[in-house]
Design a protein around this motif. Sequence first.
Motif, PDB file in Angstrom:
ATOM      1  N   TYR A  26       0.839  -1.206   0.000  1.00  0.00           N
ATOM      2  CA  TYR A  26       0.000   0.000   0.000  1.00  0.00           C
ATOM      3  C   TYR A  26       0.875   1.259   0.000  1.00  0.00           C
ATOM      4  CZ  TYR A  26      -3.114   3.668   1.648  1.00  0.00           C
ATOM      5  OH  TYR A  26      -3.813   4.844   1.785  1.00  0.00           O
ATOM      6  N   GLN A  27       1.942   1.240   0.760  1.00  0.00           N
ATOM      7  CA  GLN A  27       2.819   2.402   0.860  1.00  0.00           C
ATOM      8  C   GLN A  27       3.572   2.693  -0.444  1.00  0.00           C
ATOM      9  OE1 GLN A  27       5.005   1.274   4.389  1.00  0.00           O
ATOM     10  NE2 GLN A  27       3.624   2.436   5.706  1.00  0.00           N
ATOM     11  N   LYS A  28       3.578   1.748  -1.368  1.00  0.00           N
ATOM     12  CA  LYS A  28       4.213   1.951  -2.671  1.00  0.00           C
ATOM     13  C   LYS A  28       3.288   2.667  -3.661  1.00  0.00           C
ATOM     14  CE  LYS A  28       7.062  -2.190  -2.221  1.00  0.00           C
ATOM     15  NZ  LYS A  28       7.304  -3.552  -2.741  1.00  0.00           N
ATOM     16  N   LEU A  29       1.990   2.735  -3.338  1.00  0.00           N
ATOM     17  CA  LEU A  29       1.043   3.398  -4.231  1.00  0.00           C
ATOM     18  C   LEU A  29       1.311   4.895  -4.266  1.00  0.00           C
ATOM     19  CD1 LEU A  29      -2.287   1.622  -3.211  1.00  0.00           C
ATOM     20  CD2 LEU A  29      -0.710   1.016  -5.065  1.00  0.00           C
ATOM     21  N   GLN A  30       1.173   5.478  -5.446  1.00  0.00           N
ATOM     22  CA  GLN A  30       1.399   6.909  -5.615  1.00  0.00           C
ATOM     23  C   GLN A  30       0.303   7.495  -6.496  1.00  0.00           C
ATOM     24  OE1 GLN A  30       5.284   7.651  -7.241  1.00  0.00           O
ATOM     25  NE2 GLN A  30       6.295   6.283  -5.785  1.00  0.00           N
ATOM     26  N   THR A  31      -0.111   8.715  -6.189  1.00  0.00           N
ATOM     27  CA  THR A  31      -1.079   9.368  -7.044  1.00  0.00           C
ATOM     28  C   THR A  31      -0.511   9.457  -8.453  1.00  0.00           C
ATOM     29  OG1 THR A  31      -0.257  11.555  -6.429  1.00  0.00           O
ATOM     30  CG2 THR A  31      -2.119  10.713  -5.172  1.00  0.00           C
ATOM     31  N   GLY A  32      -1.391   9.332  -9.420  1.00  0.00           N
ATOM     32  CA  GLY A  32      -0.973   9.354 -10.818  1.00  0.00           C
ATOM     33  C   GLY A  32      -0.807   7.974 -11.425  1.00  0.00           C
ATOM     34  N   MET A  33      -0.768   6.927 -10.591  1.00  0.00           N
ATOM     35  CA  MET A  33      -0.648   5.566 -11.120  1.00  0.00           C
ATOM     36  C   MET A  33      -1.942   5.170 -11.830  1.00  0.00           C
ATOM     37  SD  MET A  33       1.066   3.306  -8.100  1.00  0.00           S
ATOM     38  CE  MET A  33       2.787   2.930  -8.190  1.00  0.00           C
ATOM     39  N   THR A  34      -1.824   4.289 -12.813  1.00  0.00           N
ATOM     40  CA  THR A  34      -3.004   3.736 -13.468  1.00  0.00           C
ATOM     41  C   THR A  34      -3.554   2.590 -12.619  1.00  0.00           C
ATOM     42  OG1 THR A  34      -1.761   2.076 -14.709  1.00  0.00           O
ATOM     43  CG2 THR A  34      -2.043   4.254 -15.758  1.00  0.00           C
ATOM     44  N   GLN A  35      -4.771   2.170 -12.927  1.00  0.00           N
ATOM     45  CA  GLN A  35      -5.346   1.038 -12.197  1.00  0.00           C
ATOM     46  C   GLN A  35      -4.506  -0.213 -12.415  1.00  0.00           C
ATOM     47  OE1 GLN A  35      -9.560   0.410 -12.648  1.00  0.00           O
ATOM     48  NE2 GLN A  35      -9.481  -1.570 -11.641  1.00  0.00           N
ATOM     49  N   GLN A  36      -3.964  -0.374 -13.604  1.00  0.00           N
ATOM     50  CA  GLN A  36      -3.126  -1.544 -13.885  1.00  0.00           C
ATOM     51  C   GLN A  36      -1.862  -1.537 -13.027  1.00  0.00           C
ATOM     52  OE1 GLN A  36      -4.451   0.472 -16.293  1.00  0.00           O
ATOM     53  NE2 GLN A  36      -6.063  -0.938 -16.932  1.00  0.00           N
ATOM     54  N   GLU A  37      -1.279  -0.370 -12.816  1.00  0.00           N
ATOM     55  CA  GLU A  37      -0.087  -0.272 -11.962  1.00  0.00           C
ATOM     56  C   GLU A  37      -0.437  -0.577 -10.508  1.00  0.00           C
ATOM     57  OE1 GLU A  37       2.631   3.062 -14.237  1.00  0.00           O
ATOM     58  OE2 GLU A  37       0.841   3.759 -13.156  1.00  0.00           O
ATOM     59  N   VAL A  38      -1.589  -0.099 -10.065  1.00  0.00           N
ATOM     60  CA  VAL A  38      -2.043  -0.382  -8.700  1.00  0.00           C
ATOM     61  C   VAL A  38      -2.275  -1.884  -8.542  1.00  0.00           C
ATOM     62  CG1 VAL A  38      -3.904  -0.034  -7.041  1.00  0.00           C
ATOM     63  CG2 VAL A  38      -3.007   1.914  -8.327  1.00  0.00           C
ATOM     64  N   GLU A  39      -2.948  -2.496  -9.526  1.00  0.00           N
ATOM     65  CA  GLU A  39      -3.227  -3.929  -9.450  1.00  0.00           C
ATOM     66  C   GLU A  39      -1.955  -4.764  -9.494  1.00  0.00           C
ATOM     67  OE1 GLU A  39      -6.254  -4.532 -12.448  1.00  0.00           O
ATOM     68  OE2 GLU A  39      -7.821  -4.144 -10.952  1.00  0.00           O
ATOM     69  N   ALA A  40      -0.920  -4.287 -10.133  1.00  0.00           N
ATOM     70  CA  ALA A  40       0.358  -5.006 -10.143  1.00  0.00           C
ATOM     71  C   ALA A  40       0.936  -5.072  -8.732  1.00  0.00           C
ATOM     72  CB  ALA A  40       1.340  -4.331 -11.093  1.00  0.00           C
ATOM     73  N   LEU A  41       0.656  -4.046  -7.920  1.00  0.00           N
ATOM     74  CA  LEU A  41       1.170  -4.011  -6.551  1.00  0.00           C
ATOM     75  C   LEU A  41       0.285  -4.745  -5.557  1.00  0.00           C
ATOM     76  CD1 LEU A  41       2.444  -0.330  -6.280  1.00  0.00           C
ATOM     77  CD2 LEU A  41       3.822  -2.404  -6.199  1.00  0.00           C
ATOM     78  N   ILE A  42      -1.046  -4.568  -5.648  1.00  0.00           N
ATOM     79  CA  ILE A  42      -1.920  -5.118  -4.601  1.00  0.00           C
ATOM     80  C   ILE A  42      -2.922  -6.144  -5.105  1.00  0.00           C
ATOM     81  CG2 ILE A  42      -1.631  -3.135  -3.077  1.00  0.00           C
ATOM     82  CD1 ILE A  42      -4.381  -2.149  -3.939  1.00  0.00           C
ATOM     83  N   GLY A  43      -2.843  -6.531  -6.365  1.00  0.00           N
ATOM     84  CA  GLY A  43      -3.735  -7.548  -6.910  1.00  0.00           C
ATOM     85  C   GLY A  43      -4.966  -6.944  -7.556  1.00  0.00           C
ATOM     86  N   SER A  44      -5.820  -7.804  -8.071  1.00  0.00           N
ATOM     87  CA  SER A  44      -7.029  -7.359  -8.770  1.00  0.00           C
ATOM     88  C   SER A  44      -8.052  -6.814  -7.789  1.00  0.00           C
ATOM     89  CB  SER A  44      -7.651  -8.517  -9.543  1.00  0.00           C
ATOM     90  OG  SER A  44      -6.769  -8.960 -10.538  1.00  0.00           O
ATOM     91  N   ALA A  45      -8.736  -5.768  -8.199  1.00  0.00           N
ATOM     92  CA  ALA A  45      -9.780  -5.174  -7.366  1.00  0.00           C
ATOM     93  C   ALA A  45     -10.948  -6.144  -7.230  1.00  0.00           C
ATOM     94  CB  ALA A  45     -10.257  -3.864  -7.986  1.00  0.00           C
ATOM     95  N   GLY A  46     -11.524  -6.159  -6.037  1.00  0.00           N
ATOM     96  CA  GLY A  46     -12.698  -6.997  -5.808  1.00  0.00           C
ATOM     97  C   GLY A  46     -13.938  -6.417  -6.461  1.00  0.00           C
ATOM     98  N   SER A  47     -14.022  -5.076  -6.468  1.00  0.00           N
ATOM     99  CA  SER A  47     -15.166  -4.414  -7.098  1.00  0.00           C
ATOM    100  C   SER A  47     -14.787  -2.999  -7.485  1.00  0.00           C
ATOM    101  CB  SER A  47     -16.365  -4.387  -6.155  1.00  0.00           C
ATOM    102  OG  SER A  47     -16.086  -3.595  -5.027  1.00  0.00           O
ATOM    103  N   CYS A  48     -15.431  -2.504  -8.524  1.00  0.00           N
ATOM    104  CA  CYS A  48     -15.245  -1.122  -8.979  1.00  0.00           C
ATOM    105  C   CYS A  48     -16.595  -0.576  -9.429  1.00  0.00           C
ATOM    106  CB  CYS A  48     -14.275  -1.049 -10.155  1.00  0.00           C
ATOM    107  SG  CYS A  48     -12.564  -1.439  -9.770  1.00  0.00           S
ATOM    108  N   ASP A  49     -16.831   0.683  -9.141  1.00  0.00           N
ATOM    109  CA  ASP A  49     -18.024   1.396  -9.596  1.00  0.00           C
ATOM    110  C   ASP A  49     -17.570   2.708 -10.206  1.00  0.00           C
ATOM    111  OD1 ASP A  49     -20.042  -0.419  -8.589  1.00  0.00           O
ATOM    112  OD2 ASP A  49     -19.510   0.294  -6.590  1.00  0.00           O
ATOM    113  N   GLU A  50     -18.350   3.194 -11.166  1.00  0.00           N
ATOM    114  CA  GLU A  50     -18.001   4.471 -11.782  1.00  0.00           C
ATOM    115  C   GLU A  50     -19.197   5.405 -11.737  1.00  0.00           C
ATOM    116  OE1 GLU A  50     -15.618   6.140 -15.651  1.00  0.00           O
ATOM    117  OE2 GLU A  50     -15.520   4.047 -15.090  1.00  0.00           O
ATOM    118  N   THR A  51     -18.951   6.608 -11.215  1.00  0.00           N
ATOM    119  CA  THR A  51     -19.974   7.637 -11.124  1.00  0.00           C
ATOM    120  C   THR A  51     -19.350   8.982 -11.466  1.00  0.00           C
ATOM    121  OG1 THR A  51     -21.048   6.413  -9.331  1.00  0.00           O
ATOM    122  CG2 THR A  51     -21.689   8.710  -9.611  1.00  0.00           C
ATOM    123  N   LEU A  52     -19.965   9.686 -12.409  1.00  0.00           N
ATOM    124  CA  LEU A  52     -19.520  11.031 -12.788  1.00  0.00           C
ATOM    125  C   LEU A  52     -18.024  11.100 -13.101  1.00  0.00           C
ATOM    126  CD1 LEU A  52     -21.556  13.065 -10.161  1.00  0.00           C
ATOM    127  CD2 LEU A  52     -22.113  12.735 -12.583  1.00  0.00           C
ATOM    128  N   GLY A  53     -17.511  10.071 -13.773  1.00  0.00           N
ATOM    129  CA  GLY A  53     -16.112  10.069 -14.181  1.00  0.00           C
ATOM    130  C   GLY A  53     -15.126   9.662 -13.110  1.00  0.00           C
TER     131      GLY A  53
END
Length: 84
Positions: A26-53
């Motif tokens: 978690y401490q390796k996460l940085q603003t500006g990363m893509t979701q793919q970069e985040v998932e490379a560090l902490i695995g696949s998201a369990g759920s995602c929702d999108e509202t107003l962008g």
Amino acid sequence: MRRVIWTSALIALTLAGCSKLTMQNYQKLQTGMTQQEVEALIGSAGSCDETLGIRACTWGDEARNVKANFVAGKLVLMSAHNLK
């Protein structure tokens, strides 16, 4: 029967030990990363929702999780709860 219980316990411990959902990652996460970069560090998201962008994703469960918001595909906000 005893062997089945032992095998099940061993599998559960192995899977728990392989979790990428740790405070260290978690401490390796940085603003500006893509979701793919985040998932490379902490695995696949369990759920995602999108509202107003804003894409809001959650990893883990109610007891232990990471929540992240992405705008235009980039990480802008993140929080962690009960990570070790």
